[in-house]
Write a protein that holds these residues in place. Structure first.
Motif, PDB file in Angstrom:
ATOM      1  N   LEU A  67      21.663  70.361  27.643  1.00  0.00           N
ATOM      2  CA  LEU A  67      22.378  69.096  27.865  1.00  0.00           C
ATOM      3  C   LEU A  67      23.538  69.310  28.823  1.00  0.00           C
ATOM      4  CD1 LEU A  67      23.006  66.104  27.168  1.00  0.00           C
ATOM      5  CD2 LEU A  67      24.392  66.974  25.257  1.00  0.00           C
ATOM      6  N   GLY A  70      22.298  69.986  32.358  1.00  0.00           N
ATOM      7  CA  GLY A  70      21.803  68.762  32.993  1.00  0.00           C
ATOM      8  C   GLY A  70      22.920  67.848  33.457  1.00  0.00           C
ATOM      9  N   ARG A  74      24.154  66.872  37.495  1.00  0.00           N
ATOM     10  CA  ARG A  74      24.339  65.491  37.955  1.00  0.00           C
ATOM     11  C   ARG A  74      25.716  65.276  38.560  1.00  0.00           C
ATOM     12  NH1 ARG A  74      20.358  65.477  34.348  1.00  0.00           N
ATOM     13  NH2 ARG A  74      18.849  63.752  34.331  1.00  0.00           N
ATOM     14  N   ASP A 175      21.100  58.190  31.820  1.00  0.00           N
ATOM     15  CA  ASP A 175      20.313  59.398  31.561  1.00  0.00           C
ATOM     16  C   ASP A 175      20.738  60.080  30.265  1.00  0.00           C
ATOM     17  OD1 ASP A 175      18.417  59.390  33.510  1.00  0.00           O
ATOM     18  OD2 ASP A 175      19.405  60.810  34.843  1.00  0.00           O
ATOM     19  N   ILE A 176      22.037  60.098  30.003  1.00  0.00           N
ATOM     20  CA  ILE A 176      22.518  60.666  28.735  1.00  0.00           C
ATOM     21  C   ILE A 176      21.997  59.836  27.562  1.00  0.00           C
ATOM     22  CG2 ILE A 176      24.585  61.128  27.350  1.00  0.00           C
ATOM     23  CD1 ILE A 176      26.027  61.770  30.010  1.00  0.00           C
ATOM     24  N   ILE A 179      18.338  60.808  26.901  1.00  0.00           N
ATOM     25  CA  ILE A 179      18.125  62.037  26.142  1.00  0.00           C
ATOM     26  C   ILE A 179      18.483  61.831  24.673  1.00  0.00           C
ATOM     27  CG2 ILE A 179      20.386  63.122  26.516  1.00  0.00           C
ATOM     28  CD1 ILE A 179      18.873  65.769  26.904  1.00  0.00           C
ATOM     29  N   PHE A 197      13.583  67.402  27.710  1.00  0.00           N
ATOM     30  CA  PHE A 197      14.193  68.117  28.835  1.00  0.00           C
ATOM     31  C   PHE A 197      13.282  68.184  30.050  1.00  0.00           C
ATOM     32  CE2 PHE A 197      16.841  69.795  25.342  1.00  0.00           C
ATOM     33  CZ  PHE A 197      18.072  69.389  25.842  1.00  0.00           C
ATOM     34  N   TYR A 199      12.200  65.679  31.260  1.00  0.00           N
ATOM     35  CA  TYR A 199      12.808  64.566  31.998  1.00  0.00           C
ATOM     36  C   TYR A 199      14.226  64.935  32.430  1.00  0.00           C
ATOM     37  CZ  TYR A 199      15.163  60.146  32.951  1.00  0.00           C
ATOM     38  OH  TYR A 199      15.895  59.152  33.548  1.00  0.00           O
ATOM     39  N   PHE A 200      15.045  65.392  31.505  1.00  0.00           N
ATOM     40  CA  PHE A 200      16.488  65.457  31.736  1.00  0.00           C
ATOM     41  C   PHE A 200      16.892  66.484  32.786  1.00  0.00           C
ATOM     42  CE2 PHE A 200      20.967  66.325  30.509  1.00  0.00           C
ATOM     43  CZ  PHE A 200      21.454  65.030  30.665  1.00  0.00           C
ATOM     44  N   GLY A 217      16.331  55.006  36.213  1.00  0.00           N
ATOM     45  CA  GLY A 217      16.961  55.586  35.029  1.00  0.00           C
ATOM     46  C   GLY A 217      17.557  54.546  34.106  1.00  0.00           C
TER      47      GLY A 217
END
Length: 447
Positions: A67, A70, A74, A175-176, A179, A197, A199-200, A217
């Motif tokens: 997390l 990721g 970003r 996006d957060i 997840i 993950f 995806y993330f 997103g």
């Protein structure tokens, strides 16, 4: 140095090295890449996909580490303009219109530059930045998307740079949210939470959404929340949230019939009514006698005028040209066929399956969207992101392969006339079709 931190470094040193290398490569991508340099772009993507694969392989059970990685990846893009897309200029243009009380569906930028340019902050820079293709057409972004554009321009203080940061922050938060709710949904469907993950920390997701500011997103955030609510049997609230997803991007409209057998006909009618009423409520602020005509004209362009990174269409076009068909006439005829075939596909996946739990609904969505993309005339790289998210709720991974192979289509960005290389597209689709057929055979052998 505390012993626990030493142990952490020792246990995760390879993963941390991969994360640092990824950071450097993402930084290079964001600040030192010109989209005309295809070799550099492709090399960065290949490396980032390899690092992504290894990070998930080594740390799939370490939620906090992946997390954090990721999010950091970003944040690298937060203060830089997109280098692979100019769409954000149109986002900010539409946002300035809405925040100024102007309906973005009633006037093209070309028209406004002649009559109302003084009302729009930074009008000349935005107009030149969006390009002539966008400037001569009405906006095609649904209403909730428009409201987010307006919010970003308000938060950005009428500055292009400030609006860009606001847009990017919204996409990162979405996006957060994906997840968070995606892991919960995976657990509810008895699937491994670490699959989120794919995806993330997928490089295509990070580059195309956070980097290039595409709003898939945000659409997917509302979509995944709606699916999570359905898994809790909160289908009425899910209908409202799914309507919000549709009001960001229209793609989830494809899936509405798939809920019929899942909910049963009585609940389905109410569910569709909730989606319809919510959607109408979101469109009402923009509704005028001209709105529907202008909006439908813009949507039709995607079926009958544009072509990019297509597979079956490219084969059909080359065959038609061989028999003296005119390309500009063929795409219009093909554009009439695509919606009909898509409707037939949705119908098959709605009524043929005997078992229809939420797992089956998501599985059907994946196949419907896959077939739709295979026959489409236009498949931009960021379109594959929806497939990546859907695939993690199934046992198929061809969408992840596609998210890597689709970067070959970026070759067109390196050409002044955006001319595609059919050999590269051939490699892309051979990879995707090949892995798909391999997975279908493997699944059949397990039965």
């Amino acid at each position: 140095m505390p012993i626990t931190f030493k142990n952490f470094l020792k246990l995760h040193r390879i993963s941390l090295i991969l994360a640092v290398l990824s950071f450097v490569f993402y930084y290079t991508f964001a600040y030192h890449l010109d989209r005309t340099n295809f070799i550099k772009l492709l090399s960065l993507f290949i490396a980032l996909f390899f690092f992504c694969f290894k990070l998930i392989q080594f740390e799939k059970m370490n939620f906090r580490l992946l997390l954090g990685i990721g999010i950091i990846f970003r944040l690298i893009f937060l203060f830089i303009e997109p280098n692979l897309s100019q769409d954000f200029y149109r986002f900010i243009w539409d946002g300035q219109l809405v925040s100024s009380g102007i309906n973005p569906y009633l006037h093209t930028p070309d028209e406004l530059m002649q009559n109302m340019v003084s009302i729009i902050p930074n009008a000349k820079e935005l107009y030149n930045g969006m390009g002539s293709l966008s400037a001569r057409h009405y906006s095609n972004y649904p209403p909730l998307n428009q409201l987010i554009f307006a919010l970003a321009t308000i938060l950005g203080g009428k500055s292009i740079f400030g609006s860009l940061i606001a847009l990017r922050s919204i996409i990162i938060l979405a996006d957060i949210g994906i997840i968070y709710f995606g892991r919960k949904l995976l657990k509810n469907l008895n699937r491994s939470p670490h699959l989120i993950f794919w995806y993330f920390i997928n490089p295509l997701v990070i580059v195309e959404l956070t980097g290039n500011l595409h709003f898939e997103g945000v659409m997917l955030f509302f979509f995944i929340v709606a699916m999570y609510l359905l898994s809790l049997n909160k289908w009425k609230t899910a209908g409202v949230v799914l309507a919000c997803s549709i009001s960001i991007k229209l793609v989830p409209l494809l899936f509405l019939p798939l809920f019929f057998k899942y909910l049963g006909w009585k609940k389905s009618i109410v569910f569709y009514m909730i989606i319809g009423i919510t959607s109408i409520a979101l469109f009402l602020p923009f509704n005028t006698p001209e709105f529907l005509d202008n909006y439908s004209k813009t949507l039709k362009l995607w079926f009958s005028n544009f072509e990019f990174n297509s597979s079956i269409y490219n084969i059909a076009k080359k065959t038609a040209i061989h028999f003296d068909e005119k390309p500009w006439e063929f795409i219009k005829e093909y554009g009439k066929f695509t919606p009909l075939f898509t409707i037939a596909t949705v119908g098959l996946f709605t009524f043929l399956p005997k078992r229809y739990d939420l797992n089956r609904v998501l599985w059907s969505m994946m196949w419907v969207l896959t077939i739709y993309y295979f026959i489409s005339t236009t498949v931009h790289p960021w379109y594959a992101i929806f497939l990546v998210l859907l695939s993690i709720f199934t046992t198929y991974r061809y969408a992840v392969v596609w998210s890597a192979a689709i970067v070959l289509s970026y070759f067109a960005y390196s050409q002044a006339d955006f001319k595609e290389n059919l050999w590269l597209l051939g490699i892309e689709y051979i990879s995707v079709y090949g892995y798909l057929f391999y997975e279908i055979i493997a699944h059949n052998n397990k039965k």
